[in-house]
Motif scaffolding. Structure first.
Motif, PDB file in Angstrom:
ATOM      1  N   PHE A   1     -57.913  59.659   5.184  1.00 35.24           N
ATOM      2  CA  PHE A   1     -58.861  58.689   5.328  1.00 35.24           C
ATOM      3  C   PHE A   1     -60.103  58.674   4.016  1.00 35.24           C
ATOM      4  O   PHE A   1     -59.998  57.789   3.154  1.00 35.24           O
ATOM      5  CB  PHE A   1     -59.571  57.608   6.590  1.00 35.24           C
ATOM      6  N   ALA A   2     -60.484  59.951   4.365  1.00 37.22           N
ATOM      7  CA  ALA A   2     -62.025  60.137   3.646  1.00 37.22           C
ATOM      8  C   ALA A   2     -61.507  60.353   1.844  1.00 37.22           C
ATOM      9  O   ALA A   2     -62.220  60.145   0.860  1.00 37.22           O
ATOM     10  CB  ALA A   2     -62.562  60.976   3.650  1.00 37.22           C
ATOM     11  N   ARG A   3     -60.307  60.880   2.001  1.00 45.01           N
ATOM     12  CA  ARG A   3     -59.975  61.309   0.819  1.00 45.01           C
ATOM     13  C   ARG A   3     -59.012  59.989  -0.150  1.00 45.01           C
ATOM     14  O   ARG A   3     -59.767  59.997  -1.067  1.00 45.01           O
ATOM     15  CB  ARG A   3     -59.122  62.531   1.101  1.00 45.01           C
ATOM     16  N   LEU A   4     -58.405  59.094   0.727  1.00 41.33           N
ATOM     17  CA  LEU A   4     -58.175  58.350   0.310  1.00 41.33           C
ATOM     18  C   LEU A   4     -58.717  57.342   0.111  1.00 41.33           C
ATOM     19  O   LEU A   4     -58.946  56.577  -1.654  1.00 41.33           O
ATOM     20  CB  LEU A   4     -57.114  57.749   1.108  1.00 41.33           C
TER      21      LEU A   4
ATOM     22  N   ALA B   1     -59.475  56.294  -4.391  1.00 42.55           N
ATOM     23  CA  ALA B   1     -59.363  54.386  -4.573  1.00 42.55           C
ATOM     24  C   ALA B   1     -60.902  54.041  -5.276  1.00 42.55           C
ATOM     25  O   ALA B   1     -60.546  53.344  -6.315  1.00 42.55           O
ATOM     26  CB  ALA B   1     -59.290  53.747  -3.025  1.00 42.55           C
ATOM     27  N   GLY B   2     -61.413  54.315  -4.868  1.00 45.93           N
ATOM     28  CA  GLY B   2     -62.889  54.397  -5.746  1.00 45.93           C
ATOM     29  C   GLY B   2     -63.505  54.944  -6.940  1.00 45.93           C
ATOM     30  O   GLY B   2     -64.014  53.926  -8.030  1.00 45.93           O
TER      31      GLY B   2
ATOM     32  N   ALA C   1     -47.449  56.749  -5.600  1.00 44.97           N
ATOM     33  CA  ALA C   1     -47.477  56.969  -4.534  1.00 44.97           C
ATOM     34  C   ALA C   1     -48.383  56.983  -3.097  1.00 44.97           C
ATOM     35  O   ALA C   1     -47.835  57.151  -1.536  1.00 44.97           O
ATOM     36  CB  ALA C   1     -46.424  58.817  -4.852  1.00 44.97           C
ATOM     37  N   GLU C   2     -49.249  57.042  -3.443  1.00 46.78           N
ATOM     38  CA  GLU C   2     -50.524  56.805  -2.022  1.00 46.78           C
ATOM     39  C   GLU C   2     -50.841  55.385  -2.160  1.00 46.78           C
ATOM     40  O   GLU C   2     -52.264  55.147  -1.379  1.00 46.78           O
ATOM     41  CB  GLU C   2     -51.865  57.434  -2.768  1.00 46.78           C
ATOM     42  N   VAL C   3     -50.285  54.537  -2.465  1.00 47.89           N
ATOM     43  CA  VAL C   3     -50.529  53.220  -2.280  1.00 47.89           C
ATOM     44  C   VAL C   3     -48.911  52.263  -1.969  1.00 47.89           C
ATOM     45  O   VAL C   3     -49.015  51.282  -2.088  1.00 47.89           O
ATOM     46  CB  VAL C   3     -51.226  52.257  -3.350  1.00 47.89           C
ATOM     47  N   THR C   4     -47.658  53.107  -2.265  1.00 51.04           N
ATOM     48  CA  THR C   4     -46.626  52.315  -1.755  1.00 51.04           C
ATOM     49  C   THR C   4     -46.046  53.043  -0.230  1.00 51.04           C
ATOM     50  O   THR C   4     -46.064  54.090  -0.221  1.00 51.04           O
ATOM     51  CB  THR C   4     -45.808  52.706  -3.039  1.00 51.04           C
ATOM     52  N   GLY C   5     -44.898  52.119  -0.204  1.00 54.19           N
ATOM     53  CA  GLY C   5     -44.065  53.411   1.033  1.00 54.19           C
ATOM     54  C   GLY C   5     -44.600  52.491   2.583  1.00 54.19           C
ATOM     55  O   GLY C   5     -44.435  52.854   3.503  1.00 54.19           O
ATOM     56  N   GLY C   6     -46.099  51.998   2.358  1.00 55.72           N
ATOM     57  CA  GLY C   6     -46.361  51.475   4.101  1.00 55.72           C
ATOM     58  C   GLY C   6     -46.186  50.634   4.659  1.00 55.72           C
ATOM     59  O   GLY C   6     -44.243  49.742   4.145  1.00 55.72           O
TER      60      GLY C   6
END
Length: 475
Positions: free
Chosen positions: A369-372, A376-377, A384-389
């Motif tokens: 969570f901290a890394r993402l 994001a900020g 790939a980090e904002v798709t497929g949820g």
């Protein structure tokens, strides 16, 4: 003789329909090599650098910084072949030239470009790669535009002139690109058309006379000062109102804001959603977190604990970790939990995705969570980090509110909302006490399940919040 190839904005994946130009990485006259990043764009998902599949001299750039281009629109032109640059054959295979088709080569191995030269194999969707060009610069020949689109019909239309159209890619010799077009941005054209300005009468302040938006706005201001009371008769309403007299500020729905708007509207159109909620006593959960953090090691976040409860609940109620294939009239239950979490950034709302969240511990979830959130900020999230949820956790308690009825993150089937955790009067063991209380809400797609499943999921999460030891049964 050198030829000019038109490079169009490729499909960057995940069904994206367009992108906004953030900044150009090359200028007209620069020599580029195959797969060299030439422009940074912002899609609905993230900022990415777009590599050029051709090697040669940049002869034109389409679009100013801040303008939005649809997928398939001209992005730039590159002169290839001739003096020291990569040759381009008129018999290039379709997978290396035609927009919208994918070739057999890919990132897994090399491909063969024009003239049989080896290439990197980094194939864009809709493009292959050509042979690399010599690493040198030269000044753009006289007559080539500094920015913008070619003359009408000069590139890519295949309708007239002496140029060649190679498998859907516009090709022209350098001799045909002799007169710059003064306008690039469709926004500039639209603005001028709305105010009845003849762009041919304006002198551009950009390079090589390019007409910029500021030029059009300046001309509009001059017209307004000269004839402030003059308006086209067709635009004057019979009964003017305050709303008509003052139009108000218009904010384009583009980039990330536009993507969020479209996705939310689609969710409301397609998903019959329902929401249920419950208050829970989070005192024991907060006490358990304090014990974990006092034991040493990295700190555990509240969001990570709630995420761990979500994954455990989805293991018991897999109906909610699903999507609906409306065309096939089927519910698709997904085997892995890819947990999205809503993050508000300076660039808008984004939903980074923690892959395989069901396999992670609370400590691992905290770190991810901290890394993402940090990425994001910075606007550095990869597509790939904002798709497929498959399921979203929405902690709107950070805004100081107790409850909400959020819109489901299409095409997922459910979202758990978490309000603020605050001291409230609560009946505890038959007596009134001050406890740490949180409101939990579950918004779900009523097609995938009924209220019994949704209520069971929410009740299990609430029970684990109130008595974290219940979770030990599933570990």
């Amino acid at each position: 003789m050198a030829q000019v190839l038109e490079f169009r904005l490729p499909d960057l994946g995940e069904g994206l329909t367009g992108a906004e130009i953030v900044g150009w990485l090359v200028a007209v006259g620069d020599v580029v090599v195959v797969d060299q990043p030439v422009v940074e764009v912002e899609t609905a998902k993230a900022r990415v650098e777009v590599p050029c599949p051709y090697g040669g001299v940049v002869t034109a750039r389409f679009g100013e910084e801040g303008s939005e281009l649809p997928v398939g629109a001209p992005l730039m032109t590159v002169a290839v072949g001739g003096d020291g640059t990569a040759p381009v054959s008129g018999t290039m295979p379709p997978e290396e030239t035609a927009f919208g088709s994918s070739g057999p080569s890919g990132p897994s191995g090399p491909s063969t470009g024009a003239g049989g030269s080896d290439t990197s194999g980094n194939v864009l969707v809709g493009y292959g790669t050509g042979a690399p060009a010599a690493r040198r610069r030269r000044v753009a020949p006289d007559g080539l535009q500094a920015h913008g689109a070619p003359l009408d019909g000069a590139l890519g239309d295949g309708a007239s002139g002496d140029g060649v159209l190679v498998e859907g890619v516009g090709v022209r010799s350098l001799a045909d690109a002799t007169a710059p077009v003064p306008v690039v941005s469709p926004l500039v054209r639209r603005l001028a058309r709305r105010h009845g300005l003849d762009l041919r009468q304006l002198a551009g302040s950009g390079r090589r006379g390019l007409i910029l938006r500021t030029d059009v706005e300046r001309a509009i201001g001059q017209v307004t000062q000269e004839a402030p009371d003059t308006q086209p008769a067709a635009r004057v309403p019979d009964a003017p109102t305050a709303a008509a007299a003052e139009e108000g500020e218009r904010v384009p729905l583009k980039g990330m804001r536009g993507a969020v708007a479209e996705k939310m509207a689609r969710s409301r159109r397609e998903i019959p959603e329902a929401t249920c909620w419950v208050d829970a006593d989070a005192t024991e959960l907060m006490a358990a977190r304090a014990v974990m953090n006092a034991a040493g090691g990295s700190k555990i976040s509240v969001l990570a604990l709630l995420a761990r409860l979500c994954t455990a609940a989805l293991g018991r109620f897999p109906e909610l970790n699903a999507t609906v294939d409306a065309g096939a009239r089927e519910i698709v239950r997904l085997p892995a939990v890819h947990l999205g979490f809503a993050a508000q950034t300076g660039r808008g709302l984004v939903v980074p995705v923690v892959r395989d969240a069901h396999t992670r511990s609370a400590e691992s979830l905290t770190q991810e969570f901290a890394r993402l959130t940090d990425r994001a900020g910075q606007g550095a999230l990869a597509p790939a980090e904002v798709t497929g949820g498959t399921f979203t956790l929405n902690n709107y308690g950070v805004f100081g509110i107790d409850g909400s009825t959020p819109i489901i993150n299409h095409p997922e089937a459910a979202m758990l909302g978490v309000g603020r955790i605050v001291p409230k009067p609560w009946v505890h063991h038959g007596e009134l006490a001050v406890r740490q209380v949180v409101q939990l809400s579950l918004t779900f797609d009523h097609r995938v399940c009924d209220g019994g499943v949704a209520g069971g999921f929410l009740r299990y999460v609430a029970d684990c919040v109130e008595q974290p030891a219940i979770l030990l049964r599933t570990l």
